[in-house]
Design an enzyme around this catalytic site. Structure first.
Site, PDB file in Angstrom:
ATOM      1  N   CYS A  62       0.837  -1.202   0.000  1.00 51.58           N
ATOM      2  CA  CYS A  62       0.000   0.000   0.000  1.00 51.58           C
ATOM      3  C   CYS A  62       0.870   1.249   0.000  1.00 51.58           C
ATOM      4  O   CYS A  62       1.862   1.329   0.716  1.00 51.58           O
ATOM      5  CB  CYS A  62      -0.907   0.024   1.227  1.00 51.58           C
ATOM      6  SG  CYS A  62      -2.291  -1.087   1.072  1.00 51.58           S
ATOM      7  N   GLU A  98      -7.476   1.366   2.835  1.00 54.36           N
ATOM      8  CA  GLU A  98      -7.633   2.199   4.028  1.00 54.36           C
ATOM      9  C   GLU A  98      -9.026   2.012   4.620  1.00 54.36           C
ATOM     10  O   GLU A  98      -9.170   1.887   5.841  1.00 54.36           O
ATOM     11  CB  GLU A  98      -7.372   3.667   3.679  1.00 54.36           C
ATOM     12  CG  GLU A  98      -5.909   4.003   3.439  1.00 54.36           C
ATOM     13  CD  GLU A  98      -5.333   3.486   2.125  1.00 54.36           C
ATOM     14  OE1 GLU A  98      -4.097   3.546   1.971  1.00 54.36           O
ATOM     15  OE2 GLU A  98      -6.089   3.021   1.248  1.00 54.36           O
ATOM     16  N   ASP A 112     -12.389  -6.835  21.031  1.00 49.18           N
ATOM     17  CA  ASP A 112     -11.480  -6.777  22.183  1.00 49.18           C
ATOM     18  C   ASP A 112     -12.167  -6.199  23.419  1.00 49.18           C
ATOM     19  O   ASP A 112     -11.999  -6.706  24.528  1.00 49.18           O
ATOM     20  CB  ASP A 112     -10.252  -5.939  21.829  1.00 49.18           C
ATOM     21  CG  ASP A 112      -9.249  -5.892  22.962  1.00 49.18           C
ATOM     22  OD1 ASP A 112      -8.904  -6.968  23.512  1.00 49.18           O
ATOM     23  OD2 ASP A 112      -8.810  -4.784  23.319  1.00 49.18           O
TER      24      ASP A 112
END
Length: 170
Positions: A62, A98, A112
């Site tokens: 990227c 992105e 998480d």
């Protein structure tokens, strides 16, 4: 990394989406802001935006893009959190990675923060939803091939005091 120096700079846009399935009671804890680690959606929004900005550091091929705008939004259903990540840049290459990185990271951050509450959560259906910009943007807007003409305006060439080098170069 692919050489993009010969590509045109255009406004690039990408939208990525994904989802996380959890229990109804966990969704309610998010709504009521009762998750011990904090505001799940706001923290995950910031994590997704930061991830979009760091995409070129994470993914080998990227390019480092000057992002003009990144946004992360959420929709909560009965047992699912839907994430939408959007990114824009004025650049020579697209912002799909992105947007995908932003959506994925927002989902991972949600996971998480909620893992103490639900050991059976599932992240699914992360995908590119829309992309615009680049040469394909121009190909789609014309019914017929674009024609161009060169108009040379030069007193020196007209009166024979200077040679016309521009026409051949163009």
């Amino acid at each position: 990394m692919i050489n993009v120096s010969n590509k045109i700079t255009t406004l690039r846009f990408a939208r990525a989406v994904g989802a996380l399935k959890t229990r109804k009671d966990v969704i309610q804890k998010i709504i009521d802001k009762e998750v011990e680690k904090g505001d799940v959606l706001e923290v995950s929004r910031v994590a997704g935006i930061q991830a979009a900005k760091k995409t070129s550091e994470l993914l080998i091929f990227c390019h480092n893009l000057p992002l003009e705008w990144v946004d992360i939004s959420f929709q909560l259903d009965e047992d699912t959190i839907h994430v939408k990540a959007e990114a824009e840049a004025i650049a020579r290459t697209g912002v799909e990675m992105e947007a995908l990185t932003a959506a994925s990271t927002a989902l991972l951050n949600i996971y998480d923060m909620l893992k103490p509450l639900d050991k059976e959560m599932e992240i699914y259906s992360v995908r590119l939803d829309k992309k615009t910009g680049g040469k394909s943007e121009f190909d789609d807007h014309f019914d017929h091939p674009v024609k161009a003409a060169l108009i040379r305006i030069s007193d020196g060439v007209a009166d024979g005091t200077r040679e016309d080098n521009s026409t051949e170069a163009v």
